[in-house]
Design a protein around this motif. Structure first.
Motif, mmCIF file in Angstrom:
data_model
loop_
_atom_site.group_PDB
_atom_site.id
_atom_site.type_symbol
_atom_site.label_atom_id
_atom_site.label_comp_id
_atom_site.label_asym_id
_atom_site.label_seq_id
_atom_site.Cartn_x
_atom_site.Cartn_y
_atom_site.Cartn_z
ATOM 1 N N GLY A 162 0.780 -1.234 0.000
ATOM 2 C CA GLY A 162 0.000 0.000 0.000
ATOM 3 C C GLY A 162 0.805 1.272 0.000
ATOM 4 O O GLY A 162 0.225 2.366 -0.070
ATOM 5 N N GLN A 163 2.130 1.180 0.062
ATOM 6 C CA GLN A 163 2.970 2.379 0.087
ATOM 7 C C GLN A 163 3.519 2.636 -1.313
ATOM 8 O O GLN A 163 4.083 1.740 -1.949
ATOM 9 N N ALA A 164 3.376 3.875 -1.792
ATOM 10 C CA ALA A 164 3.812 4.223 -3.135
ATOM 11 C C ALA A 164 5.328 4.185 -3.240
ATOM 12 O O ALA A 164 6.044 4.602 -2.320
ATOM 13 N N MET A 165 5.822 3.677 -4.370
ATOM 14 C CA MET A 165 7.251 3.662 -4.666
ATOM 15 C C MET A 165 7.582 4.848 -5.568
ATOM 16 O O MET A 165 6.962 5.015 -6.626
ATOM 17 N N ASP A 166 8.543 5.667 -5.171
ATOM 18 C CA ASP A 166 8.803 6.908 -5.885
ATOM 19 C C ASP A 166 9.870 6.782 -6.968
ATOM 20 O O ASP A 166 10.142 7.745 -7.688
ATOM 21 N N THR A 167 10.516 5.625 -7.094
ATOM 22 C CA THR A 167 11.464 5.388 -8.182
ATOM 23 C C THR A 167 11.257 3.965 -8.688
ATOM 24 O O THR A 167 10.614 3.142 -8.024
ATOM 25 N N TYR A 168 11.859 3.656 -9.832
ATOM 26 C CA TYR A 168 11.684 2.321 -10.413
ATOM 27 C C TYR A 168 12.381 1.234 -9.614
ATOM 28 O O TYR A 168 12.122 0.049 -9.825
ATOM 29 N N HIS A 169 13.276 1.639 -8.683
ATOM 30 C CA HIS A 169 14.001 0.631 -7.905
ATOM 31 C C HIS A 169 13.772 0.742 -6.396
ATOM 32 O O HIS A 169 14.378 0.010 -5.626
ATOM 33 N N ARG A 170 12.866 1.613 -5.974
ATOM 34 C CA ARG A 170 12.657 1.811 -4.537
ATOM 35 C C ARG A 170 12.155 0.529 -3.857
ATOM 36 O O ARG A 170 12.423 0.295 -2.683
ATOM 37 N N TRP A 171 11.405 -0.288 -4.604
ATOM 38 C CA TRP A 171 10.838 -1.503 -4.024
ATOM 39 C C TRP A 171 11.911 -2.533 -3.654
ATOM 40 O O TRP A 171 11.626 -3.515 -2.971
ATOM 41 N N MET A 172 13.166 -2.301 -4.100
ATOM 42 C CA MET A 172 14.277 -3.184 -3.751
ATOM 43 C C MET A 172 15.250 -2.510 -2.779
ATOM 44 O O MET A 172 16.410 -2.906 -2.671
ATOM 45 N N GLU A 173 14.761 -1.515 -2.052
ATOM 46 C CA GLU A 173 15.631 -0.759 -1.148
ATOM 47 C C GLU A 173 16.314 -1.658 -0.124
ATOM 48 O O GLU A 173 17.422 -1.370 0.354
ATOM 49 N N ILE A 174 15.705 -2.768 0.218
ATOM 50 C CA ILE A 174 16.178 -3.622 1.300
ATOM 51 C C ILE A 174 17.534 -4.278 1.007
ATOM 52 O O ILE A 174 18.186 -4.794 1.921
ATOM 53 N N VAL A 175 17.998 -4.228 -0.233
ATOM 54 C CA VAL A 175 19.285 -4.857 -0.554
ATOM 55 C C VAL A 175 20.465 -3.905 -0.386
ATOM 56 O O VAL A 175 21.616 -4.341 -0.403
ATOM 57 N N ILE A 176 20.210 -2.609 -0.216
ATOM 58 C CA ILE A 176 21.337 -1.675 -0.245
ATOM 59 C C ILE A 176 22.210 -1.679 1.014
ATOM 60 O O ILE A 176 23.372 -1.266 0.926
ATOM 61 N N PRO A 177 21.754 -2.140 2.192
ATOM 62 C CA PRO A 177 22.686 -2.164 3.320
ATOM 63 C C PRO A 177 23.966 -2.956 3.035
ATOM 64 O O PRO A 177 25.047 -2.574 3.513
ATOM 65 N N ALA A 178 23.884 -4.023 2.258
ATOM 66 C CA ALA A 178 25.086 -4.770 1.876
ATOM 67 C C ALA A 178 25.777 -4.138 0.684
ATOM 68 O O ALA A 178 27.008 -3.988 0.668
ATOM 69 N N SER A 179 24.998 -3.749 -0.331
ATOM 70 C CA SER A 179 25.593 -3.223 -1.567
ATOM 71 C C SER A 179 26.366 -1.931 -1.341
ATOM 72 O O SER A 179 27.440 -1.723 -1.922
ATOM 73 N N LEU A 180 25.831 -1.047 -0.507
ATOM 74 C CA LEU A 180 26.436 0.272 -0.325
ATOM 75 C C LEU A 180 27.856 0.179 0.180
ATOM 76 O O LEU A 180 28.724 0.982 -0.197
ATOM 77 N N ILE A 181 28.157 -0.821 1.023
ATOM 78 C CA ILE A 181 29.484 -0.902 1.630
ATOM 79 C C ILE A 181 30.230 -2.180 1.236
ATOM 80 O O ILE A 181 31.214 -2.552 1.880
ATOM 81 N N GLY A 182 29.785 -2.822 0.169
ATOM 82 C CA GLY A 182 30.549 -3.916 -0.407
ATOM 83 C C GLY A 182 30.684 -5.141 0.455
ATOM 84 O O GLY A 182 31.696 -5.855 0.373
ATOM 85 N N LEU A 183 29.677 -5.437 1.274
ATOM 86 C CA LEU A 183 29.758 -6.593 2.157
ATOM 87 C C LEU A 183 29.350 -7.873 1.435
ATOM 88 O O LEU A 183 28.522 -7.844 0.527
ATOM 89 N N PRO A 184 29.892 -9.022 1.864
ATOM 90 C CA PRO A 184 29.422 -10.287 1.297
ATOM 91 C C PRO A 184 28.000 -10.572 1.764
ATOM 92 O O PRO A 184 27.656 -10.314 2.924
ATOM 93 N N ALA A 185 27.186 -11.085 0.866
ATOM 94 C CA ALA A 185 25.795 -11.379 1.206
ATOM 95 C C ALA A 185 25.334 -12.576 0.385
ATOM 96 O O ALA A 185 25.661 -12.685 -0.801
#
Length: 471
Positions: A399-422
């Protein structure tokens, strides 16, 4: 009377051992995979640019005649390379009309290492255009459909690879991950995807080698042991890379009692979550608890909004640096999808101060994780189950609007932003039989421990083997 086991049901490690021992032939494995591709690929569109059958069979026969050379652990295994990677003399489109006829003269570094290790390259796996977006569709090859429900998305950008694995068309696959592209499609197709520590898998020696990229190549498979087999091949340093990691030497046998997992959950409600996503992942965490791991809820102190802001700046800046020449040519710009143009224009709008500020946030987050008295963090691999394959991207989550084409995948960036293994491990299924994955995030350089933890979980669950798609 039990049904004879098909070669396409075997793990890559088992096939590799049988091939090395000459218990089976390369031709036998290839013919089994090609038969499976004939039966399944028309429904899912995961493998593209498949080489002519007669060429593949001739190459298999040549390999059988010569046998494996020393140090060829992947000898004879059929593989289709993700269509973002250059493969010599094989169409490499990146899903873009701009490269619809691109046949490179050389392999990328990763592909050259796979080829040297003995793989038989049969074709490519489908991707979103330029790998942008977690839904694998493009104007050249069309949509890749989920292994468990062909009306749903396969995820992306390694969607073709994940579906090919889940349906038994390939024993092992490569992928790449900037914003969850090894984790989201693995989770949505009940297989495993591993994003290595930044720098562990060396990139092509070109351009700026000092700026740490947000993306990395990595392995996908139906077991962590199979991913480990590939990572030992591609996870090697390159002397031309100044920011690499030591060679990956194989997973650790971990004692779960020494593993503490911080369950971030939905970050105190910050991430909107489709119904049953958290429940499915918590069921998977119960398995880790039963194995002996300590599970505790953990809420990071850094503001999640700041991570999103930093991510957008650094990602768009990276995309703009790579793609600005295409955007500057009006004829080429006309062939770029809207999301790509948006990323480029965003990236070009940022100032040096903006980029520096994003780097500070990134560094603060890295330091927070490095100081944690936890071995592993956990999050769902996606915030929703696979969506309708015929839309470009979901405009709302819970029910929450996504403001970009990739906002719905925001949950993956904690690892991606700092290059951690996941690693994304299969977590189970929704009431509608749609798969979900659980992200396990390790500390920098702890790839071997993380892979070992995933393998321990796999031995207790065997989700891909016990719950194959009915296709």
């Amino acid at each position: 009377m039990s049904t004879p086991r098909l070669l396409t049901d075997y793990d890559a490690c088992d096939l590799a051992e049988m091939l090395q021992n000459r218990d089976i032939s390369v031709r036998q494995v290839l013919e089994a995979c090609l038969a499976r591709i004939d039966a399944v690929n028309p429904s899912v569109n995961a493998i593209v640019s498949l080489r002519p059958r007669e060429d593949l069979l001739a190459e298999a026969d040549k390999m059988d005649a010569s046998g494996p050379a020393p140090n060829q652990p992947l000898w004879g295994l059929p593989i289709a390379v993700k269509d973002l990677e250059n493969t010599k003399d094989l169409l490499s489109t990146s899903g873009s009309p701009l490269f619809a006829d691109n046949t490179p003269e050389d392999d990328s570094l990763m592909v050259s290492r796979l080829r040297a290790a003995g793989v038989l390259i049969i074709g490519k796996t489908n991707v979103p255009e330029f790998g942008l977006g977690s839904h694998s569709y493009n104007p050249i090859f069309g949509v890749t459909r989920n292994a468990y429900n062909q009306s749903r998305s396969a995820g992306g950008s390694s969607g073709g690879a994940a579906v090919a694995l889940a349906t038994g068309m390939l024993p092992i696959a490569d992928g790449s991950d900037m914003m969850g592209s090894l984790r989201n499609p693995a989770g949505w197709n009940n297989v495993y995807g591993f994003r290595p520590t930044a720098g562990l898998v060396a990139k092509d020696a070109e351009g700026d080698a000092w700026s740490q990229s947000l993306s990395t190549n990595g392995p996908m498979a139906r077991s962590p042991r199979d991913m480990d087999l590939m990572l030992r091949v591609i996870g090697q340093p390159d002397h031309r890379q100044p920011l690499g990691q030591p060679a990956y030497k194989g997973y650790e046998d971990v004692n779960p009692k020494n593993i503490s997992i911080g369950w971030i959950r939905d970050w105190s409600g910050y991430y909107p979550m489709e119904k049953d996503v958290l429940k499915t992942c918590e069921n998977a965490l119960d398995i880790f608890r039963d194995l002996g791991c300590t599970i505790m809820e953990y809420t990071p102190t850094i503001a999640p909004e700041s991570l999103w802001d930093a991510w957008n700046i650094l990602r768009s800046h990276s995309v703009a640096c790579a793609s600005a020449p295409l955007w500057q040519d009006p004829a080429k710009r006309a062939l770029l999808k809207d999301a790509h143009i948006w990323e480029i224009e965003q990236g070009l709008s940022y100032s040096a101060r903006d980029i520096h500020h994003a780097g500070i946030i990134r560094s603060d987050w890295f330091r927070e994780v490095a100081d944690l008295n936890l071995t592993t963090l956990a999050l769902p691999s996606a915030q929703m189950f696979p969506f309708d394959a015929d839309i470009s991207w979901p405009k709302t989550v819970a029910g929450q609007a996504m403001d970009t084409y990739h906002r719905w995948m925001e949950i993956v960036i904690p690892a991606s932003l700092i290059g951690l293994p996941a690693v994304s491990v299969p977590a189970g299924f929704s009431p509608h039989n749609l798969p979900m994955g659980l992200q396990l995030i390790g500390k920098a350089g702890q790839d071997a421990q993380l892979m070992g933890l995933a393998q321990t979980y796999h031995e207790a669950t065997r989700f891909p083997q016990n719950h194959p798609p009915q296709i």
